[in-house]
Design a protein around this motif. Sequence first.
Motif, PDB file in Angstrom:
ATOM      1  N   SER A   1      53.367 -22.339  54.129  1.00 48.84           N
ATOM      2  CA  SER A   1      53.492 -23.374  55.159  1.00 48.84           C
ATOM      3  C   SER A   1      52.970 -22.889  56.510  1.00 48.84           C
ATOM      4  O   SER A   1      52.425 -23.674  57.298  1.00 48.84           O
ATOM      5  N   THR A   2      53.123 -21.600  56.792  1.00 55.91           N
ATOM      6  CA  THR A   2      52.595 -21.053  58.039  1.00 55.91           C
ATOM      7  C   THR A   2      51.065 -21.102  58.039  1.00 55.91           C
ATOM      8  O   THR A   2      50.446 -21.493  59.040  1.00 55.91           O
ATOM      9  N   LEU A   3      50.460 -20.722  56.935  1.00 60.98           N
ATOM     10  CA  LEU A   3      49.002 -20.761  56.842  1.00 60.98           C
ATOM     11  C   LEU A   3      48.486 -22.198  56.902  1.00 60.98           C
ATOM     12  O   LEU A   3      47.418 -22.463  57.469  1.00 60.98           O
ATOM     13  N   GLN A   4      49.230 -23.126  56.353  1.00 61.29           N
ATOM     14  CA  GLN A   4      48.822 -24.532  56.415  1.00 61.29           C
ATOM     15  C   GLN A   4      48.786 -25.035  57.855  1.00 61.29           C
ATOM     16  O   GLN A   4      47.904 -25.819  58.233  1.00 61.29           O
ATOM     17  N   LYS A   5      49.715 -24.567  58.672  1.00 62.75           N
ATOM     18  CA  LYS A   5      49.716 -24.950  60.088  1.00 62.75           C
ATOM     19  C   LYS A   5      48.502 -24.365  60.812  1.00 62.75           C
ATOM     20  O   LYS A   5      47.932 -25.003  61.702  1.00 62.75           O
ATOM     21  N   VAL A   6      48.103 -23.164  60.435  1.00 63.44           N
ATOM     22  CA  VAL A   6      46.918 -22.557  61.039  1.00 63.44           C
ATOM     23  C   VAL A   6      45.679 -23.368  60.662  1.00 63.44           C
ATOM     24  O   VAL A   6      44.809 -23.633  61.510  1.00 63.44           O
ATOM     25  N   ILE A   7      45.597 -23.783  59.420  1.00 67.88           N
ATOM     26  CA  ILE A   7      44.455 -24.569  58.954  1.00 67.88           C
ATOM     27  C   ILE A   7      44.324 -25.872  59.734  1.00 67.88           C
ATOM     28  O   ILE A   7      43.221 -26.340  60.037  1.00 67.88           O
ATOM     29  N   GLN A   8      45.450 -26.455  60.088  1.00 67.23           N
ATOM     30  CA  GLN A   8      45.453 -27.733  60.794  1.00 67.23           C
ATOM     31  C   GLN A   8      45.017 -27.619  62.250  1.00 67.23           C
ATOM     32  O   GLN A   8      44.729 -28.627  62.889  1.00 67.23           O
ATOM     33  N   ASP A   9      44.973 -26.403  62.778  1.00 69.88           N
ATOM     34  CA  ASP A   9      44.594 -26.176  64.175  1.00 69.88           C
ATOM     35  C   ASP A   9      43.149 -25.680  64.216  1.00 69.88           C
ATOM     36  O   ASP A   9      42.861 -24.529  63.919  1.00 69.88           O
ATOM     37  N   SER A  10      42.229 -26.563  64.595  1.00 73.03           N
ATOM     38  CA  SER A  10      40.801 -26.216  64.567  1.00 73.03           C
ATOM     39  C   SER A  10      40.449 -25.094  65.531  1.00 73.03           C
ATOM     40  O   SER A  10      39.432 -24.412  65.343  1.00 73.03           O
ATOM     41  N   SER A  11      41.271 -24.859  66.560  1.00 76.40           N
ATOM     42  CA  SER A  11      40.989 -23.778  67.510  1.00 76.40           C
ATOM     43  C   SER A  11      41.194 -22.405  66.875  1.00 76.40           C
ATOM     44  O   SER A  11      40.792 -21.387  67.449  1.00 76.40           O
ATOM     45  N   LEU A  12      41.805 -22.385  65.667  1.00 79.42           N
ATOM     46  CA  LEU A  12      42.057 -21.124  64.977  1.00 79.42           C
ATOM     47  C   LEU A  12      41.138 -20.937  63.769  1.00 79.42           C
ATOM     48  O   LEU A  12      41.413 -20.127  62.885  1.00 79.42           O
ATOM     49  N   ASP A  13      40.035 -21.673  63.763  1.00 81.36           N
ATOM     50  CA  ASP A  13      39.121 -21.602  62.614  1.00 81.36           C
ATOM     51  C   ASP A  13      38.494 -20.221  62.442  1.00 81.36           C
ATOM     52  O   ASP A  13      37.982 -19.903  61.357  1.00 81.36           O
ATOM     53  N   ALA A  14      38.491 -19.402  63.485  1.00 83.20           N
ATOM     54  CA  ALA A  14      37.871 -18.074  63.390  1.00 83.20           C
ATOM     55  C   ALA A  14      38.716 -17.089  62.579  1.00 83.20           C
ATOM     56  O   ALA A  14      38.213 -16.028  62.178  1.00 83.20           O
ATOM     57  N   TRP A  15      39.968 -17.423  62.326  1.00 80.11           N
ATOM     58  CA  TRP A  15      40.846 -16.498  61.610  1.00 80.11           C
ATOM     59  C   TRP A  15      40.567 -16.527  60.108  1.00 80.11           C
ATOM     60  O   TRP A  15      40.467 -17.589  59.501  1.00 80.11           O
ATOM     61  N   ASN A  16      40.448 -15.349  59.520  1.00 76.95           N
ATOM     62  CA  ASN A  16      40.458 -15.198  58.067  1.00 76.95           C
ATOM     63  C   ASN A  16      41.915 -15.194  57.621  1.00 76.95           C
ATOM     64  O   ASN A  16      42.731 -14.413  58.141  1.00 76.95           O
ATOM     65  N   LEU A  17      42.257 -16.037  56.667  1.00 78.72           N
ATOM     66  CA  LEU A  17      43.650 -16.230  56.271  1.00 78.72           C
ATOM     67  C   LEU A  17      43.886 -15.698  54.867  1.00 78.72           C
ATOM     68  O   LEU A  17      43.103 -15.951  53.950  1.00 78.72           O
ATOM     69  N   TYR A  18      45.013 -14.997  54.699  1.00 75.64           N
ATOM     70  CA  TYR A  18      45.348 -14.376  53.424  1.00 75.64           C
ATOM     71  C   TYR A  18      46.800 -14.674  53.062  1.00 75.64           C
ATOM     72  O   TYR A  18      47.706 -14.477  53.876  1.00 75.64           O
ATOM     73  N   LEU A  19      47.001 -15.132  51.842  1.00 75.07           N
ATOM     74  CA  LEU A  19      48.345 -15.268  51.284  1.00 75.07           C
ATOM     75  C   LEU A  19      48.545 -14.125  50.303  1.00 75.07           C
ATOM     76  O   LEU A  19      47.754 -13.956  49.367  1.00 75.07           O
ATOM     77  N   VAL A  20      49.594 -13.329  50.495  1.00 73.02           N
ATOM     78  CA  VAL A  20      49.826 -12.183  49.622  1.00 73.02           C
ATOM     79  C   VAL A  20      50.520 -12.633  48.342  1.00 73.02           C
ATOM     80  O   VAL A  20      51.289 -13.594  48.344  1.00 73.02           O
ATOM     81  N   ASP A  21      50.254 -11.927  47.254  1.00 73.27           N
ATOM     82  CA  ASP A  21      50.878 -12.317  45.982  1.00 73.27           C
ATOM     83  C   ASP A  21      52.145 -11.524  45.684  1.00 73.27           C
ATOM     84  O   ASP A  21      52.703 -11.638  44.611  1.00 73.27           O
ATOM     85  N   TRP A  22      52.596 -10.711  46.655  1.00 74.68           N
ATOM     86  CA  TRP A  22      53.794  -9.914  46.412  1.00 74.68           C
ATOM     87  C   TRP A  22      54.973 -10.363  47.279  1.00 74.68           C
ATOM     88  O   TRP A  22      56.039  -9.784  47.229  1.00 74.68           O
ATOM     89  N   GLY A  23      54.800 -11.363  48.108  1.00 75.89           N
ATOM     90  CA  GLY A  23      55.838 -11.748  49.051  1.00 75.89           C
ATOM     91  C   GLY A  23      56.710 -12.881  48.569  1.00 75.89           C
ATOM     92  O   GLY A  23      56.834 -13.149  47.374  1.00 75.89           O
ATOM     93  N   TYR A  24      57.303 -13.585  49.537  1.00 77.20           N
ATOM     94  CA  TYR A  24      58.258 -14.649  49.234  1.00 77.20           C
ATOM     95  C   TYR A  24      57.520 -15.981  49.096  1.00 77.20           C
ATOM     96  O   TYR A  24      57.539 -16.821  50.005  1.00 77.20           O
ATOM     97  N   ASN A  25      56.847 -16.170  47.987  1.00 79.31           N
ATOM     98  CA  ASN A  25      56.234 -17.460  47.712  1.00 79.31           C
ATOM     99  C   ASN A  25      56.337 -17.764  46.228  1.00 79.31           C
ATOM    100  O   ASN A  25      56.696 -16.908  45.423  1.00 79.31           O
ATOM    101  N   THR A  26      56.017 -18.989  45.871  1.00 79.37           N
ATOM    102  CA  THR A  26      56.195 -19.447  44.500  1.00 79.37           C
ATOM    103  C   THR A  26      54.847 -19.559  43.780  1.00 79.37           C
ATOM    104  O   THR A  26      53.786 -19.516  44.403  1.00 79.37           O
ATOM    105  N   THR A  27      54.918 -19.728  42.477  1.00 82.84           N
ATOM    106  CA  THR A  27      53.702 -19.900  41.682  1.00 82.84           C
ATOM    107  C   THR A  27      52.905 -21.103  42.166  1.00 82.84           C
ATOM    108  O   THR A  27      51.674 -21.047  42.294  1.00 82.84           O
TER     109      THR A  27
END
Length: 324
Positions: free
Chosen positions: A274-300
């Motif tokens: 959900s945090t990364l989704q908020k970054v995606i929605q903000d066009s001023s942050l398009d320069a950021w490379n975004l990574y979701l880790v597969d070892w943290g607190y997220n679901t399949t």
Amino acid sequence: MSIYLLCKHTTYVSKKLNVSQGLKPTYTSLSPCIQRTTTFKRISNSFLIVKGTNKPSRNVTMTASNSLLALDFDGVLCDSCGESSLSAWKASEKLWPQIFAGTSEDRKSSLLNDMRVVRPVVETGYENMLLLRALIEERNTPAELLAGWSTFHPQLMEEWGLDRADMVNKFGEVRDRWIADDFEGWLAPNEFYPGVLDSTRVAMESSSCEVYIVTTKQARFTSALMAGMAGLPFEDDRIHSTTVSAAPKTHILSMLQENVGNGRELHFVEDKLSTLQKVIQDSSLDAWNLYLVDWGYNTTEEREWAQANSRIQLIGIDEFSKIV
């Protein structure tokens, strides 16, 4: 004995953990984000590490020349679920003694295992207290809390007459007291992901990489863990916490981009979709490379969503090392 100055007004004393005191029990019921292929590893005779070994389904190409690396803390650097759940139990006993007092050890153990299941929904530490009360009162199942926390959270705050700032303070005060009374005991339920920690150390030692922690955890607790357990102290201005202000991480990323990101490759590593989704929605942050880790607190389901999105790269620990 080592003394670390961890923030402007707080000094903690850290002793080397004794193996017989510092080792933590393994959990018999793990959340979906931990149930994937998991390796348990001993680090420096001090504590156990949980390391997820899932691999992303596509190749990840990353470069790190003259880069800025912004890291989430809980679920990226550190598995703090054990400590945050125990701190929430202590705080809940104090706030709602009529509900939590007299709970059997078996019942408590079962509830703490359930907290691992619902951990992916937590954004700020005090929410663990709400989750525990909802579970102990059997208002919701873990599955229901996972699916509907964005609705249940404000409802419970209103029904129970709670104030966010007051809850943040109550949760923080319990942690402060635990640290003051038993620093090693507070450290012990936390677990660092070894490959991530090693790569972060390399990045911090590199002249071409600026490393920051962007977290919902209060900065003094992040500092205590990085210095006292990880052996990797961060300067105060390198830890940006959103806990007190409740400002979204997008604000911090924007500030970092403006103040220190000029001419650098920007990398933001998170475990919360959900945090990364908020970054995606903000066009001023398009320069950021975004990574979701597969070892943290997220679901399949969240990992599958990230894999299908062109802005997010799903990475494992090996891929993380390539960022730095």
